[in-house]
Design a protein around this motif. Structure first.
Motif: not given
Length: 488
Positions: A216-220
């Motif tokens: 996953p992306g960090w922001h998610l």
């Protein structure tokens, strides 16, 4: 509940706002936690002193509290602008260690830092890697209307949500350059929701998803964990000021996509400013940086660092220097000595104790006044620099008995977290790593010195004192403590 209304600075609106909780019995507070690929440096830890002061203030003022501090153990790239390598994977390759062991080690080190700084344990420390299924489900829900697929992953189209970048004030052409360019992106600000592993890439952390195997992306991560534990709209989201530029605007965009509305996920977004170290050791990229253990190894107690942070308003830059930390240490020692003297005088059966007296209207008014002044200070956007002089006045106020002053101290300890009611002066005597003697050896040499003085062998007494000084020990004649490590 205390008297004055709590006012906090909202980074989203750029103004002070009265705090109006969704549910006073259960305030929802989410704080961006560490990425556990290395030790936290003292700049990182300033954020948690700030958040702890906020949570303590909320509790002291009578609010119920659910406080979430996430642990990022996957997904955070070496550049916050969605560029570079995953910090966890890079650390594992560099060290040749198991990535899960690295995450566990640095998570525990972070939690020890919090204990040393007398930071309260939050309600929950959720791990990003424990929420992969929820992240995939979140991404699946928003992908049809808000995302598009590129070769290296699923990207969020920032043009699909209202007023993207409002938090950072970066929705102009100049602001767009802050995001690293990726071939095929529709807009410079677009960011990765899911990053697929490249062919032949050997990752220790990756999962299957509808968009390919990857991470996953960090922001998610923060959108998913904040909403899981606090709901789609909660009270306060905190983080360092660096999060205000990219990470939090991207969280907000995801939250808006998920709810199909303009809600940002939190009613207030709060950010602490930087801790500035002129030596440049406030970054992990160079490999050498200042940790809490660095301070301890120099002979400083962790609470001296906490006090140094409290001496500045959380939204102001704070310069770190060894002189500033030494000054905070001196102030903390004086506070500890003052409180210890009050404890001794208030102790039952102590011949030097003041006789107990019933509280008069005048005493009750004085105590209420100190509590009110503390309340005014912290209700003005956590103005701890204004609360500390009130504490000094309280402890020195001879109109109040030692027992009365100690009782009033409980309010200041509850908010400031300095633990003065339990702290002893001896606790602040931290042995520097460079010291060549241990405490027992120092006591032995001091016993020799006392014997020499009793025999009027003053040359011998002076020689022992000089030897101790060369070993980093300050002998303090006339001080009940007797000696202290030389710090700095």
């Amino acid at each position: 509940m205390t008297t004055h209304a709590l006012t906090l600075y909202n980074s989203l609106t750029r103004r002070l706002e009265p705090f109006a909780p969704i549910d006073p019995a259960n305030v929802g507070l989410y704080s961006c936690g560490p990425t556990v690929y290395n030790y936290a440096h003292i700049g990182n830890l300033r954020a948690y002193v700030f958040t702890d002061t906020l949570s303590r203030t909320l509790t002291w003022k009578g609010f119920g509290l659910t406080h979430i501090v996430n642990i990022t153990d996957v997904g955070h790239l070496t550049s916050d602008a969605d560029a570079g390598d995953d910090k966890m994977e890079a650390a594992a390759r560099t060290s040749g260690q198991d990535i899960w062991a690295i995450a566990r080690h640095y998570t525990e080190a972070f939690k020890r830092n919090l204990i040393d700084l007398h930071i309260r344990t939050p309600t929950r420390f959720p791990l990003a890697t424990d929420h992969i299924a929820e992240m995939i489900a979140f991404a699946e829900a928003i992908a049809p209307e808000h995302c598009y697929l590129l070769e290296d992953g699923l990207y969020f189209d920032t043009s699909t949500v209202p007023d993207y970048g409002r938090l950072a004030r970066s929705n102009d052409d100049a602001g767009e350059s802050r995001i690293d360019p990726v071939a095929g992106k529709r807009h410079p600000q677009d960011f990765a929701i899911w990053r697929t592993s490249a062919p032949g890439e050997m990752r220790q952390m990756e999962w299957d998803s509808p968009w390919g195997r990857g991470a996953p992306g960090w922001h998610l991560e923060c959108s998913v964990m904040s909403q899981k534990y606090l709901g789609p709209q909660f009270d306060i989201h905190t983080g360092g000021i660096d999060h205000r530029e990219i990470h939090h605007p991207n969280e907000i965009a995801q939250n808006q996509a998920r709810c199909g509305c303009a809600d940002t996920g939190a009613n207030l977004w709060m950010h602490n400013n930087f801790l500035v170290e002129r030596s440049g050791k406030m970054s992990k990229s160079g490999g050498e940086f200042t940790t809490l253990q660095t301070l301890i190894d120099r002979g400083f107690h962790p609470l001296a660092y906490r006090l140094m942070c409290l001496q500045a308003q959380y939204r102001s830059e704070l310069e770190f220097s060894w002189d500033n930390l030494a000054a905070a240490t001196t102030r903390l020692k004086r506070l500890a000595l003052t409180v210890q003297a009050l404890r001794d005088r208030a102790a039952p059966g102590n011949s030097a104790s003041d006789p107990a007296k019933p509280a008069t209207d005048a005493v009750r008014a004085l105590l209420a006044g100190y509590r009110d002044r503390l309340d005014i200070a912290v209700c003005d956007d956590l103005a701890t620099p204004r609360a500390l002089p009130v504490l000094d006045e309280l402890l020195a106020d001879k109109r109040l008995s030692p027992a009365d002053r100690l009782a009033a101290l409980a309010d200041f300890d509850a908010v400031l977290g300095l633990d003065l009611a339990a702290l002893r002066r001896e606790d602040l005597r931290v042995r520097p790593a460079s010291a060549t003697l241990d405490a027992a050896a120092v006591d032995e040499r001091l016993a020799e010195r006392r014997a020499a003085r009793a025999a009027k062998d003053f040359p011998r007494s002076d020689a022992i004192r000089d030897d101790l000084a060369s070993a980093g020990v300050d002998v303090m004649d006339g001080d009940p403590l007797g000696w202290d490590w030389r710090i700095g």
